[in-house]
Design a protein around this motif. Structure first.
Motif, PDB file in Angstrom:
ATOM      1  N   GLN A  69       0.648  -1.320   0.296  1.00  0.00           N
ATOM      2  CA  GLN A  69       0.083   0.047   0.010  1.00  0.00           C
ATOM      3  C   GLN A  69       0.832   1.127   0.157  1.00  0.00           C
ATOM      4  O   GLN A  69       0.463   2.392  -0.396  1.00  0.00           O
ATOM      5  CB  GLN A  69      -0.807  -0.118   1.183  1.00  0.00           C
ATOM      6  CG  GLN A  69      -1.855  -1.028   1.361  1.00  0.00           C
ATOM      7  CD  GLN A  69      -3.000  -1.024   2.516  1.00  0.00           C
ATOM      8  OE1 GLN A  69      -2.456  -0.220   3.471  1.00  0.00           O
ATOM      9  NE2 GLN A  69      -3.525  -2.141   2.615  1.00  0.00           N
ATOM     10  N   SER A  70       2.220   1.448   0.638  1.00  0.00           N
ATOM     11  CA  SER A  70       2.813   2.137   0.642  1.00  0.00           C
ATOM     12  C   SER A  70       4.060   2.734  -0.264  1.00  0.00           C
ATOM     13  O   SER A  70       4.149   3.893  -0.213  1.00  0.00           O
ATOM     14  CB  SER A  70       3.450   2.276   2.205  1.00  0.00           C
ATOM     15  OG  SER A  70       2.378   2.080   3.027  1.00  0.00           O
ATOM     16  N   LEU A  71       4.727   1.641  -0.741  1.00  0.00           N
ATOM     17  CA  LEU A  71       5.798   1.625  -1.597  1.00  0.00           C
ATOM     18  C   LEU A  71       5.520   1.576  -3.281  1.00  0.00           C
ATOM     19  O   LEU A  71       4.614   0.963  -3.325  1.00  0.00           O
ATOM     20  CB  LEU A  71       6.900   0.920  -1.162  1.00  0.00           C
ATOM     21  CG  LEU A  71       7.284   0.982   0.381  1.00  0.00           C
ATOM     22  CD1 LEU A  71       8.211  -0.097   0.689  1.00  0.00           C
ATOM     23  CD2 LEU A  71       7.823   2.457   0.733  1.00  0.00           C
ATOM     24  N   THR A  72       6.379   2.608  -3.913  1.00  0.00           N
ATOM     25  CA  THR A  72       5.925   2.301  -5.274  1.00  0.00           C
ATOM     26  C   THR A  72       7.658   2.071  -5.963  1.00  0.00           C
ATOM     27  O   THR A  72       8.616   2.606  -5.313  1.00  0.00           O
ATOM     28  CB  THR A  72       5.311   3.423  -5.912  1.00  0.00           C
ATOM     29  OG1 THR A  72       5.987   4.734  -5.489  1.00  0.00           O
ATOM     30  CG2 THR A  72       3.886   3.612  -5.395  1.00  0.00           C
ATOM     31  N   ARG A  73       7.416   1.853  -7.270  1.00  0.00           N
ATOM     32  CA  ARG A  73       8.535   1.932  -8.163  1.00  0.00           C
ATOM     33  C   ARG A  73       9.468   3.431  -7.946  1.00  0.00           C
ATOM     34  O   ARG A  73       8.765   4.330  -7.986  1.00  0.00           O
ATOM     35  CB  ARG A  73       8.255   1.788  -9.539  1.00  0.00           C
ATOM     36  CG  ARG A  73       9.230   1.639 -10.264  1.00  0.00           C
ATOM     37  CD  ARG A  73       9.047   1.657 -11.848  1.00  0.00           C
ATOM     38  NE  ARG A  73      10.186   1.686 -12.842  1.00  0.00           N
ATOM     39  CZ  ARG A  73      10.251   1.609 -14.039  1.00  0.00           C
ATOM     40  NH1 ARG A  73       9.039   1.546 -14.559  1.00  0.00           N
ATOM     41  NH2 ARG A  73      11.341   1.560 -14.942  1.00  0.00           N
ATOM     42  N   GLY A  74      10.724   3.003  -7.810  1.00  0.00           N
ATOM     43  CA  GLY A  74      11.503   4.110  -7.666  1.00  0.00           C
ATOM     44  C   GLY A  74      11.687   4.678  -6.139  1.00  0.00           C
ATOM     45  O   GLY A  74      12.702   5.649  -6.151  1.00  0.00           O
ATOM     46  N   THR A  75      10.936   4.393  -5.394  1.00  0.00           N
ATOM     47  CA  THR A  75      11.043   4.783  -4.147  1.00  0.00           C
ATOM     48  C   THR A  75      12.303   4.082  -3.315  1.00  0.00           C
ATOM     49  O   THR A  75      12.850   3.103  -3.444  1.00  0.00           O
ATOM     50  CB  THR A  75      10.013   4.151  -2.989  1.00  0.00           C
ATOM     51  OG1 THR A  75       8.668   4.672  -3.555  1.00  0.00           O
ATOM     52  CG2 THR A  75      10.026   4.704  -1.775  1.00  0.00           C
ATOM     53  N   PRO A 108      10.814   3.937   4.205  1.00  0.00           N
ATOM     54  CA  PRO A 108      11.670   4.807   3.072  1.00  0.00           C
ATOM     55  C   PRO A 108      12.711   5.502   3.594  1.00  0.00           C
ATOM     56  O   PRO A 108      13.044   5.672   4.943  1.00  0.00           O
ATOM     57  CB  PRO A 108      10.473   5.805   3.117  1.00  0.00           C
ATOM     58  CG  PRO A 108       9.737   5.881   4.229  1.00  0.00           C
ATOM     59  CD  PRO A 108       9.817   4.486   4.903  1.00  0.00           C
ATOM     60  N   SER A 109      13.702   5.656   2.777  1.00  0.00           N
ATOM     61  CA  SER A 109      15.020   6.532   3.195  1.00  0.00           C
ATOM     62  C   SER A 109      14.650   8.010   3.147  1.00  0.00           C
ATOM     63  O   SER A 109      13.816   8.286   2.333  1.00  0.00           O
ATOM     64  CB  SER A 109      16.029   5.936   2.153  1.00  0.00           C
ATOM     65  OG  SER A 109      16.957   6.988   2.212  1.00  0.00           O
ATOM     66  N   LEU A 110      14.984   8.746   4.059  1.00  0.00           N
ATOM     67  CA  LEU A 110      14.409  10.140   4.115  1.00  0.00           C
ATOM     68  C   LEU A 110      15.986  11.027   3.720  1.00  0.00           C
ATOM     69  O   LEU A 110      15.862  12.241   3.802  1.00  0.00           O
ATOM     70  CB  LEU A 110      14.258  10.454   5.350  1.00  0.00           C
ATOM     71  CG  LEU A 110      12.932   9.894   6.121  1.00  0.00           C
ATOM     72  CD1 LEU A 110      12.646  10.351   7.480  1.00  0.00           C
ATOM     73  CD2 LEU A 110      11.744   9.792   4.923  1.00  0.00           C
ATOM     74  N   ARG A 111      16.613  10.073   2.863  1.00  0.00           N
ATOM     75  CA  ARG A 111      17.968  10.898   2.585  1.00  0.00           C
ATOM     76  C   ARG A 111      17.460  12.109   1.302  1.00  0.00           C
ATOM     77  O   ARG A 111      17.843  13.120   1.351  1.00  0.00           O
ATOM     78  CB  ARG A 111      18.800  10.135   1.870  1.00  0.00           C
ATOM     79  CG  ARG A 111      20.223  10.795   1.568  1.00  0.00           C
ATOM     80  CD  ARG A 111      21.353   9.771   1.250  1.00  0.00           C
ATOM     81  NE  ARG A 111      22.457  10.300   0.893  1.00  0.00           N
ATOM     82  CZ  ARG A 111      23.542   9.904   0.872  1.00  0.00           C
ATOM     83  NH1 ARG A 111      23.529   8.526   0.791  1.00  0.00           N
ATOM     84  NH2 ARG A 111      24.697  10.654   0.473  1.00  0.00           N
ATOM     85  N   TYR A 112      16.659  11.603   0.519  1.00  0.00           N
ATOM     86  CA  TYR A 112      16.263  12.551  -0.518  1.00  0.00           C
ATOM     87  C   TYR A 112      14.762  12.858  -0.595  1.00  0.00           C
ATOM     88  O   TYR A 112      14.263  13.236  -1.879  1.00  0.00           O
ATOM     89  CB  TYR A 112      16.595  11.872  -1.923  1.00  0.00           C
ATOM     90  CG  TYR A 112      18.017  11.744  -2.047  1.00  0.00           C
ATOM     91  CD1 TYR A 112      18.984  12.542  -2.026  1.00  0.00           C
ATOM     92  CD2 TYR A 112      18.568  10.318  -2.274  1.00  0.00           C
ATOM     93  CE1 TYR A 112      20.505  12.506  -2.001  1.00  0.00           C
ATOM     94  CE2 TYR A 112      19.787  10.081  -2.023  1.00  0.00           C
ATOM     95  CZ  TYR A 112      20.908  10.969  -2.116  1.00  0.00           C
ATOM     96  OH  TYR A 112      22.324  11.054  -2.234  1.00  0.00           O
ATOM     97  N   ALA A 113      13.995  12.395   0.534  1.00  0.00           N
ATOM     98  CA  ALA A 113      12.321  12.591   0.474  1.00  0.00           C
ATOM     99  C   ALA A 113      11.802  12.986   1.942  1.00  0.00           C
ATOM    100  O   ALA A 113      12.697  12.846   2.745  1.00  0.00           O
ATOM    101  CB  ALA A 113      11.878  11.225  -0.146  1.00  0.00           C
ATOM    102  N   ASP A 114      10.701  13.210   1.834  1.00  0.00           N
ATOM    103  CA  ASP A 114       9.996  13.384   3.071  1.00  0.00           C
ATOM    104  C   ASP A 114       8.865  12.388   3.051  1.00  0.00           C
ATOM    105  O   ASP A 114       8.443  11.739   2.148  1.00  0.00           O
ATOM    106  CB  ASP A 114       8.989  14.876   3.016  1.00  0.00           C
ATOM    107  CG  ASP A 114      10.047  15.982   3.110  1.00  0.00           C
ATOM    108  OD1 ASP A 114       9.665  16.980   2.618  1.00  0.00           O
ATOM    109  OD2 ASP A 114      11.402  15.962   3.521  1.00  0.00           O
TER     110      ASP A 114
END
Length: 162
Positions: A69-75, A108-114
């Motif tokens: 439900q939460s993750l998609t391609r490229g995440t 999720p990695s928060l290095r390049y995203a919120d």
């Protein structure tokens, strides 16, 4: 278990996670993480990409549902789990060996995203009032005026229900 190899991989999902149910009804989600190490070459003063590792992963039960439900391609994700080696035979009779990661934790990695995290209610945990109630319908978005039910959203942020 004792003696298991636990690893952490940081990389990007190569495709949307695929959720399925086993014949007994348990949810399992499969996904592949691509991790490309980069090193700085001081002689050429450039970053260089090494060979990409493509690691097939699986996650089970409720976590499988959350991932689907939460993750998609490229995440960009951080996955921790147990490595498993499996040998099988192809239709042509060739023996193959694969290494897979049974994910225990993923996020999720928060290095390049919120990211915005929303907890899933857990019913039936005695004495744990945090999990005895369902999420309220009121606006819990920090900084949003009362009555505004919409949370600020941009293409780099996602909601993760875990």
């Amino acid at each position: 278990m004792v003696g298991e190899t636990v690893v952490t991989v940081v990389g990007n999902l190569t495709d949307d996670p695929e959720i399925r149910n086993t014949p007994s009804g348990e949810a399992v989600t499969h996904f592949t993480v691509a991790s490309t190490p980069r090193t700085f070459d001081r002689q050429s003063n450039e970053w260089r990409d090494a060979d990409t590792l493509f690691l097939r992963c699986s996650v089970w039960r409720k976590t499988a549902e959350h991932v689907a439900q939460s993750l998609t391609r490229g995440t960009r994700v951080i996955v921790q789990g147990r490595l498993h080696q499996r040998t099988y035979e192809t239709r042509e009779g060739e023996k193959r060996t694969v290494i897979e990661l049974e994910a225990l934790e993923i996020g999720p990695s928060l290095r390049y995203a919120d990211a915005t995290v929303s907890k899933v209610s857990r019913v039936g945990v005695p004495g744990d009032s945090l999990f005895d109630t369902a999420p309220s319908a009121s606006n819990d978005t920090p900084g949003a005026p009362d009555g505004d039910k919409s949370a600020p959203h941009d293409h780099n942020s996602s909601t993760f229900p875990f």
